[in-house]
Design a protein around this motif. Structure first.
Motif, PDB file in Angstrom:
ATOM      1  N   ALA A  91      16.094   0.301 -13.203  1.00  0.00           N
ATOM      2  CA  ALA A  91      17.254  -0.549 -12.946  1.00  0.00           C
ATOM      3  C   ALA A  91      16.860  -1.464 -12.099  1.00  0.00           C
ATOM      4  CB  ALA A  91      18.598   0.120 -12.782  1.00  0.00           C
ATOM      5  N   GLY A  92      15.502  -1.255 -11.333  1.00  0.00           N
ATOM      6  CA  GLY A  92      15.181  -2.241 -10.295  1.00  0.00           C
ATOM      7  C   GLY A  92      15.770  -1.642  -8.842  1.00  0.00           C
ATOM      8  N   GLU A  93      16.500  -0.704  -8.769  1.00  0.00           N
ATOM      9  CA  GLU A  93      16.944  -0.078  -7.450  1.00  0.00           C
ATOM     10  C   GLU A  93      15.928   0.571  -6.822  1.00  0.00           C
ATOM     11  OE1 GLU A  93      21.017   2.402  -6.168  1.00  0.00           O
ATOM     12  OE2 GLU A  93      19.988   2.749  -8.139  1.00  0.00           O
ATOM     13  N   THR A  94      15.873   0.504  -5.371  1.00  0.00           N
ATOM     14  CA  THR A  94      15.098   1.157  -4.492  1.00  0.00           C
ATOM     15  C   THR A  94      15.341   2.760  -4.394  1.00  0.00           C
ATOM     16  OG1 THR A  94      14.343  -1.052  -3.398  1.00  0.00           O
ATOM     17  CG2 THR A  94      13.933   1.275  -2.449  1.00  0.00           C
ATOM     18  N   ALA A  95      14.626   3.490  -4.970  1.00  0.00           N
ATOM     19  CA  ALA A  95      15.016   4.900  -4.819  1.00  0.00           C
ATOM     20  C   ALA A  95      14.186   5.573  -3.361  1.00  0.00           C
ATOM     21  CB  ALA A  95      14.343   5.348  -5.876  1.00  0.00           C
ATOM     22  N   ALA A  96      13.135   4.924  -3.085  1.00  0.00           N
ATOM     23  CA  ALA A  96      12.643   5.240  -1.761  1.00  0.00           C
ATOM     24  C   ALA A  96      11.660   4.416  -1.430  1.00  0.00           C
ATOM     25  CB  ALA A  96      11.826   6.673  -2.075  1.00  0.00           C
ATOM     26  N   GLN A  97      11.547   4.259   0.236  1.00  0.00           N
ATOM     27  CA  GLN A  97      10.582   3.571   0.904  1.00  0.00           C
ATOM     28  C   GLN A  97       9.857   4.697   1.768  1.00  0.00           C
ATOM     29  OE1 GLN A  97      13.640   0.826   2.472  1.00  0.00           O
ATOM     30  NE2 GLN A  97      12.433  -0.701   1.329  1.00  0.00           N
ATOM     31  N   ALA A  98       8.560   4.217   1.650  1.00  0.00           N
ATOM     32  CA  ALA A  98       7.675   4.931   2.640  1.00  0.00           C
ATOM     33  C   ALA A  98       6.608   4.279   3.329  1.00  0.00           C
ATOM     34  CB  ALA A  98       6.886   6.045   1.786  1.00  0.00           C
ATOM     35  N   ARG A  99       6.013   4.617   4.310  1.00  0.00           N
ATOM     36  CA  ARG A  99       4.985   4.123   5.115  1.00  0.00           C
ATOM     37  C   ARG A  99       4.230   5.304   5.248  1.00  0.00           C
ATOM     38  NH1 ARG A  99       3.613   3.384  10.949  1.00  0.00           N
ATOM     39  NH2 ARG A  99       2.295   1.592  11.044  1.00  0.00           N
ATOM     40  N   VAL A 100       2.863   5.089   4.719  1.00  0.00           N
ATOM     41  CA  VAL A 100       1.733   6.283   4.954  1.00  0.00           C
ATOM     42  C   VAL A 100       0.600   5.912   5.304  1.00  0.00           C
ATOM     43  CG1 VAL A 100       0.648   7.681   3.137  1.00  0.00           C
ATOM     44  CG2 VAL A 100       2.916   7.105   2.535  1.00  0.00           C
ATOM     45  N   VAL A 101       0.222   6.952   6.106  1.00  0.00           N
ATOM     46  CA  VAL A 101      -0.998   6.695   6.846  1.00  0.00           C
ATOM     47  C   VAL A 101      -2.130   7.470   6.162  1.00  0.00           C
ATOM     48  CG1 VAL A 101      -2.565   6.530   8.890  1.00  0.00           C
ATOM     49  CG2 VAL A 101      -0.171   5.704   8.930  1.00  0.00           C
ATOM     50  N   THR A 102      -3.222   7.062   5.522  1.00  0.00           N
ATOM     51  CA  THR A 102      -4.264   7.957   4.942  1.00  0.00           C
ATOM     52  C   THR A 102      -5.397   7.583   5.727  1.00  0.00           C
ATOM     53  OG1 THR A 102      -4.705   6.341   3.262  1.00  0.00           O
ATOM     54  CG2 THR A 102      -3.213   8.096   2.652  1.00  0.00           C
ATOM     55  N   VAL A 103      -6.529   8.766   5.582  1.00  0.00           N
ATOM     56  CA  VAL A 103      -7.896   8.728   6.295  1.00  0.00           C
ATOM     57  C   VAL A 103      -8.690   8.691   5.199  1.00  0.00           C
ATOM     58  CG1 VAL A 103      -9.421   9.548   8.072  1.00  0.00           C
ATOM     59  CG2 VAL A 103      -6.940   9.215   8.652  1.00  0.00           C
ATOM     60  N   ARG A 104      -9.610   7.983   5.164  1.00  0.00           N
ATOM     61  CA  ARG A 104     -10.887   8.223   4.142  1.00  0.00           C
ATOM     62  C   ARG A 104     -11.579   9.449   4.568  1.00  0.00           C
ATOM     63  NH1 ARG A 104     -15.970   4.303   3.157  1.00  0.00           N
ATOM     64  NH2 ARG A 104     -16.822   5.589   1.161  1.00  0.00           N
ATOM     65  N   TRP A 105     -11.930  10.266   3.672  1.00  0.00           N
ATOM     66  CA  TRP A 105     -12.327  11.527   3.847  1.00  0.00           C
ATOM     67  C   TRP A 105     -13.614  12.102   3.375  1.00  0.00           C
ATOM     68  CZ3 TRP A 105     -11.076  14.698   7.810  1.00  0.00           C
ATOM     69  CH2 TRP A 105     -11.319  15.689   7.859  1.00  0.00           C
ATOM     70  N   ASP A 106     -14.774  12.759   3.902  1.00  0.00           N
ATOM     71  CA  ASP A 106     -15.861  13.055   3.560  1.00  0.00           C
ATOM     72  C   ASP A 106     -15.552  14.652   3.316  1.00  0.00           C
ATOM     73  OD1 ASP A 106     -18.409  14.598   3.091  1.00  0.00           O
ATOM     74  OD2 ASP A 106     -19.410  12.969   3.970  1.00  0.00           O
ATOM     75  N   ALA A 107     -15.113  15.035   1.911  1.00  0.00           N
ATOM     76  CA  ALA A 107     -15.034  16.538   2.045  1.00  0.00           C
ATOM     77  C   ALA A 107     -16.062  17.535   2.098  1.00  0.00           C
ATOM     78  CB  ALA A 107     -14.609  16.654   0.420  1.00  0.00           C
ATOM     79  N   GLY A 108     -17.519  17.059   2.199  1.00  0.00           N
ATOM     80  CA  GLY A 108     -18.467  17.790   2.234  1.00  0.00           C
ATOM     81  C   GLY A 108     -18.611  17.976   3.630  1.00  0.00           C
ATOM     82  N   GLN A 109     -18.471  16.984   4.551  1.00  0.00           N
ATOM     83  CA  GLN A 109     -18.746  17.141   5.946  1.00  0.00           C
ATOM     84  C   GLN A 109     -17.305  17.491   6.678  1.00  0.00           C
ATOM     85  OE1 GLN A 109     -21.159  14.046   7.570  1.00  0.00           O
ATOM     86  NE2 GLN A 109     -22.303  13.939   6.009  1.00  0.00           N
ATOM     87  N   ARG A 110     -16.292  17.353   6.039  1.00  0.00           N
ATOM     88  CA  ARG A 110     -14.956  17.601   6.731  1.00  0.00           C
ATOM     89  C   ARG A 110     -14.806  16.829   7.801  1.00  0.00           C
ATOM     90  NH1 ARG A 110     -12.641  19.891   2.840  1.00  0.00           N
ATOM     91  NH2 ARG A 110     -11.031  20.716   4.353  1.00  0.00           N
TER      92      ARG A 110
END
Length: 124
Positions: A91-110
């Motif tokens: 219906a065009g209604e905003t259900a949630a608003q978020a601000r998210v900080v992510t960090v690019r990650w090397d899974a092998g080197q952690r």
């Protein structure tokens, strides 16, 4: 740049009150964020969430069938990416608003990995 990604509302997402449980909103945001990374960078995302702020604005119910997640880049750091993320009902209604900080990650080197110049340009 704003990316939109549709996410299905699954019956299992609802709780005893008949609306999507608040914790599931995080899954919807994650699905939108993964699509953003894949479409923007052309690869599966390798990142970790380091900060998350969510304001819940309206309920989502199973009969809605789908929501749209909008992702917009706010800031590109050395290894981090800050996004504004919105869940919108059919219906065009905003259900949630978020601000998210992510960090690019090397899974092998952690450990975090810096963004390259080409990646920075794509993210902006």
């Amino acid at each position: 740049m704003v990316l939109e990604h549709e996410v299905p509302v699954r019956w299992r997402d609802t709780d005893a009150l008949g609306h999507v449980n608040h914790a599931v909103f995080l899954t919807y945001l994650e699905e939108g964020r993964d699509a953003f990374y894949t479409r923007t960078l052309g690869t599966e995302p390798d990142y970790v969430v380091v900060r998350l702020e969510v304001d819940l604005r309206a309920e989502v119910r199973y009969p809605d069938r789908r929501v749209t997640v909008r992702i917009e880049v706010e800031r590109v750091g050395t290894t981090s990416l800050t996004t504004r993320e919105t869940i919108v009902t059919p219906a065009g209604e905003t259900a949630a608003q978020a601000r998210v900080v992510t960090v690019r990650w090397d899974a092998g080197q952690r450990k975090p990995v810096p963004w390259g110049d080409a990646e920075r340009a794509q993210l902006r």
